[in-house]
Write a protein that holds these residues in place. Structure first.
Motif, PDB file in Angstrom:
ATOM      1  N   PRO A 182      48.945  28.338  80.511  1.00 33.74           N
ATOM      2  CA  PRO A 182      48.352  28.259  81.846  1.00 33.74           C
ATOM      3  C   PRO A 182      47.915  29.621  82.385  1.00 33.74           C
ATOM      4  N   THR A 183      46.761  29.615  83.063  1.00 33.13           N
ATOM      5  CA  THR A 183      46.365  30.800  83.823  1.00 33.13           C
ATOM      6  C   THR A 183      47.262  30.911  85.052  1.00 33.13           C
ATOM      7  N   ASN A 184      47.496  29.766  85.691  1.00 30.96           N
ATOM      8  CA  ASN A 184      48.441  29.659  86.804  1.00 30.96           C
ATOM      9  C   ASN A 184      49.144  28.313  86.710  1.00 30.96           C
ATOM     10  N   GLY A 185      50.297  28.220  87.357  1.00 24.97           N
ATOM     11  CA  GLY A 185      51.052  26.970  87.329  1.00 24.97           C
ATOM     12  C   GLY A 185      51.981  26.890  86.128  1.00 24.97           C
ATOM     13  N   ASP A 186      52.618  25.737  85.985  1.00 24.58           N
ATOM     14  CA  ASP A 186      53.629  25.566  84.935  1.00 24.58           C
ATOM     15  C   ASP A 186      53.509  24.214  84.259  1.00 24.58           C
ATOM     16  N   ILE A 187      53.856  24.205  82.961  1.00 20.89           N
ATOM     17  CA  ILE A 187      54.016  22.968  82.207  1.00 20.89           C
ATOM     18  C   ILE A 187      55.425  22.967  81.646  1.00 20.89           C
ATOM     19  N   VAL A 188      56.159  21.903  81.936  1.00 18.01           N
ATOM     20  CA  VAL A 188      57.538  21.794  81.478  1.00 18.01           C
ATOM     21  C   VAL A 188      57.656  20.550  80.604  1.00 18.01           C
ATOM     22  N   ILE A 189      58.055  20.756  79.350  1.00 18.55           N
ATOM     23  CA  ILE A 189      58.245  19.665  78.391  1.00 18.55           C
ATOM     24  C   ILE A 189      59.739  19.477  78.169  1.00 18.55           C
ATOM     25  N   ASP A 190      60.277  18.375  78.678  1.00 17.99           N
ATOM     26  CA  ASP A 190      61.708  18.081  78.551  1.00 17.99           C
ATOM     27  C   ASP A 190      62.568  19.270  78.983  1.00 17.99           C
ATOM     28  N   GLY A 191      62.213  19.871  80.107  1.00 17.25           N
ATOM     29  CA  GLY A 191      62.994  20.974  80.669  1.00 17.25           C
ATOM     30  C   GLY A 191      62.615  22.348  80.154  1.00 17.25           C
ATOM     31  N   LYS A 223      56.028  17.461  82.751  1.00 19.07           N
ATOM     32  CA  LYS A 223      55.783  17.755  84.159  1.00 19.07           C
ATOM     33  C   LYS A 223      54.797  18.916  84.254  1.00 19.07           C
ATOM     34  N   VAL A 224      53.667  18.667  84.906  1.00 17.78           N
ATOM     35  CA  VAL A 224      52.626  19.674  85.089  1.00 17.78           C
ATOM     36  C   VAL A 224      52.539  19.992  86.569  1.00 17.78           C
ATOM     37  N   ASP A 225      52.778  21.240  86.933  1.00 15.78           N
ATOM     38  CA  ASP A 225      52.794  21.649  88.342  1.00 15.78           C
ATOM     39  C   ASP A 225      51.686  22.661  88.620  1.00 15.78           C
ATOM     40  N   ASN A 226      50.721  22.234  89.427  1.00 16.24           N
ATOM     41  CA  ASN A 226      49.656  23.130  89.905  1.00 16.24           C
ATOM     42  C   ASN A 226      49.005  23.928  88.768  1.00 16.24           C
ATOM     43  N   LEU A 257      45.968  21.103  88.691  1.00 11.18           N
ATOM     44  CA  LEU A 257      46.312  19.747  88.262  1.00 11.18           C
ATOM     45  C   LEU A 257      47.818  19.525  88.308  1.00 11.18           C
ATOM     46  N   ASN A 258      48.216  18.348  88.800  1.00  7.40           N
ATOM     47  CA  ASN A 258      49.619  17.923  88.782  1.00  7.40           C
ATOM     48  C   ASN A 258      49.730  16.628  87.993  1.00  7.40           C
ATOM     49  N   LEU A 259      50.767  16.554  87.172  1.00  4.41           N
ATOM     50  CA  LEU A 259      50.930  15.392  86.302  1.00  4.41           C
ATOM     51  C   LEU A 259      52.408  15.199  85.991  1.00  4.41           C
ATOM     52  N   ASP A 260      52.826  13.933  85.980  1.00  2.00           N
ATOM     53  CA  ASP A 260      54.220  13.606  85.696  1.00  2.00           C
ATOM     54  C   ASP A 260      54.239  12.414  84.745  1.00  2.00           C
ATOM     55  N   VAL A 261      54.787  12.589  83.544  1.00  2.00           N
ATOM     56  CA  VAL A 261      54.845  11.513  82.556  1.00  2.00           C
ATOM     57  C   VAL A 261      56.302  11.174  82.286  1.00  2.00           C
ATOM     58  N   LYS A 262      56.666   9.918  82.469  1.00  2.00           N
ATOM     59  CA  LYS A 262      58.038   9.461  82.284  1.00  2.00           C
ATOM     60  C   LYS A 262      58.321   9.160  80.819  1.00  2.00           C
TER      61      LYS A 262
END
Length: 278
Positions: free
Chosen positions: A60-69, A6-9, A27-32
């Motif tokens: 990230p400079t800004n925003g968040d990347i979450v890999i499996d929580g 999950k990639v948020d902003n 960028l926003n991205l969601d991979v199932k």
């Protein structure tokens, strides 16, 4: 089907003393889980920068990347994130560290502190998975480019990731080597349910995905199934991208007055259409 990536902003900037360059822009991205997603874009579109952020090589400079929580900004998550989401790079020589194929595949597992008997089982399984078991005692420098890349993939899958990110993993290979690697990627996705994120500039590889994302100047500009994305021929060409050869051929045939579907992606689809015209 829940998300594994999950990639948020997400914004990422390369900063030097003289200037900064925004490589990814909100960028926003969601991979199932179990999904096969291809990301395409011309050089400088931000796709390789994205891959390095996903694997916590960059942050990230800004925003968040979450890999499996797990958020990539949390340093204590780093090791677990890289186990969860393995990465295969463009040049297999940069990932091969041992002088014998099976020793190279075992390297990552040894770093994880896995028991030797378990490592043996994982190495054999991984090599069989990429059709390299018969060459397990070969020296890597004697292998072809496609074989080396399959060894690199085996080293990743031996660590049992749930997701593999392929960053231009076929770019340095000849057509035969590319096909070998693509067959391996598709098998891992379909048979092992490994989530695949394929960053590529080969349109014929992107058509194999469940979903295609087009990036330009660090932004997501088109998203959809391969048929949906590659039907936008003029839009793709405007941003400097090709379309699959068969899609372009179908468009040319249609312009010549031949009644043919304009969403053809593969040779098999083209043959099927032409046979119906007889």
């Amino acid at each position: 089907m829940n998300s594994i990536i999950k990639v948020d902003n997400l914004t990422f900037e390369y900063i030097s003393e003289e200037k900064s360059h925004r490589a990814i822009d909100n960028l926003n991205l969601d991979v199932k889980r179990g999904e096969f997603v291809a990301i395409i874009g011309h050089n400088g579109s931000g796709k390789s920068t994205l891959s390095k952020n996903l694997n916590a090589i960059l942050y990230p400079t800004n925003g968040d990347i979450v890999i499996d929580g797990m958020n990539t900004k949390d340093e204590e998550n780093l090791w677990n994130i890289r186990q969860k989401a393995g990465m295969v790079f463009q040049n297999p020589d940069n990932q091969i560290v041992a002088t014998i194929v099976e020793e190279d595949v075992a390297f990552g597992c040894e770093n994880l502190g896995i028991e030797p008997t378990e490592i043996r089982e994982r190495v054999d399984s991984a090599l069989k998975n990429v059709d390299m078991y018969e060459l397990r005692e070969r020296q890597p420098h004697l292998l072809s480019g496609g074989q080396k890349q399959r060894v690199a993939i085996a080293g990743i899958i031996a660590m049992r990731p749930e997701c593999i990110i392929f960053d231009e993993a076929t770019a340095m290979l000849d057509p035969s080597g590319r096909q070998e690697v693509m067959n391996t990627i598709k098998r891992l996705n379909k048979e092992n349910n490994i989530t695949v994120l394929l960053i590529t500039h080969f349109m014929e590889e992107a058509v194999e995905a469940d979903r295609v994302i087009v990036m330009e100047k660090g932004r997501k500009v088109i998203e959809g199934t391969p048929k949906e994305v590659f039907s936008k021929v003029d839009e793709l060409k405007r941003i400097g991208l090709d379309v699959p050869y068969m899609t372009e051929l179908a468009q040319l045939l249609e312009k010549d007055g031949i009644e043919i579907s304009n969403d053809i992606l593969t040779v098999d689809e083209m043959v099927g259409e032409l046979c119906q015209l007889r």
